[in-house]
Design an enzyme around this catalytic site. Structure first.
Site, short mmCIF file in Angstrom:
data_model
loop_
_atom_site.label_atom_id
_atom_site.label_comp_id
_atom_site.label_asym_id
_atom_site.label_seq_id
_atom_site.Cartn_x
_atom_site.Cartn_y
_atom_site.Cartn_z
N THR A 28 1.04 -0.98 0.47
CA THR A 28 0.13 0.00 -0.16
C THR A 28 0.92 1.72 -0.19
O THR A 28 0.56 2.52 -0.96
CB THR A 28 -0.96 -0.30 0.89
OG1 THR A 28 -1.64 -1.27 0.94
CG2 THR A 28 -2.03 0.67 1.39
N GLU A 102 10.57 -0.26 11.18
CA GLU A 102 9.45 0.02 10.91
C GLU A 102 9.06 1.14 12.35
O GLU A 102 8.87 2.46 12.25
CB GLU A 102 8.20 -0.50 10.47
CG GLU A 102 8.55 -1.16 9.12
CD GLU A 102 7.59 -2.51 8.54
OE1 GLU A 102 7.38 -1.87 7.59
OE2 GLU A 102 7.21 -2.57 9.49
#
Length: 223
Positions: A28, A102
């Site tokens: 995404t 992340e």
């Protein structure tokens, strides 16, 4: 409609000239990074910090200038995807194997923005196996400790060998079925010797961009 493309490109609206951007990993946020690449070609001035070698390669191909933590003292916005999002905006991340980087980048960001198609929205986390990054040494014992906490760990594989993260570690994908207290589980997992970090991101997401049932952009803010 391509949901991933719609929400991914919408996230680029939060990027302004002069910002330092955390560049996430996944299918995404790929669309976010691709749009940022186009905007850079049109004159947008930003610096990106990638969460994975895969994202670093993509950003370089698109001409997005990159920086490291040695060169900057803050991140304005980190943009990343998620594997699951609950109503409190707690996340499961790490399906792409980049959970540690992340989390480091999300924690350093003034704003952590998550892009997710509607299929990632759940009432309770846990249907998606929770990734837990572990050091290779003693992983057999680490596995036992994960089982004590109620998980069913499966060592992630890559072409018949243990999958290695960009940090040289392994990942156990742990089935917990339903995670009703994600904050407690996140803490308990990280207390296990050998666990580097896990894919629960609790109290970190500031904004989640997704689509509602009418297939319109939906922006959720952390309360």
């Amino acid at each position: 409609m391509n949901e991933k493309k719609a929400v991914g490109e919408k996230a680029a609206d939060y990027v302004k000239d002069g910002m330092v951007i955390g560049l996430g990993t996944g299918s995404t946020v790929f669309y976010t990074i691709t749009k940022l690449g186009r905007l850079v070609q049109q004159g947008l001035s930003i610096k990106g910090i990638p969460t994975s070698l895969q994202t670093e390669k993509l950003a370089r191909e698109l001409g997005i200038p990159l920086a490291s933590f040695k060169e900057i003292d803050h991140i304005d916005v980190a943009i990343d995807g998620a594997d699951e999002v609950n109503p409190d905006l707690a996340l499961i991340k790490g399906g792409g194997g980049a959970l540690l980087r992340e989390k480091i980048i999300a924690k350093a960001a003034n704003t952590f923005l998550v892009v997710a198609d509607s299929h990632k929205l759940v009432d309770t986390l846990g249907a998606f196996p929770l990734p837990v990054e572990v050091v290779p040494f003693g992983m057999e014992m680490t596995r036992k400790y994960l089982e004590v906490l109620g998980g069913s760990p499966k060592l992630r594989q890559n072409n018949g060998s243990p999958y290695q993260t960009d940090n040289g570690n392994y990942i156990f994908d742990c089935s917990f079925q339903k995670i009703t207290h994600p904050g407690e589980l996140e803490r308990d997992l990280n207390l296990i010797p050998g666990v580097v970090d896990n894919g629960l991101f609790v109290g970190m997401a500031d904004i989640v961009i997704t689509l509602n049932r009418q297939k319109e952009i939906d922006i959720n803010m952390r309360k």
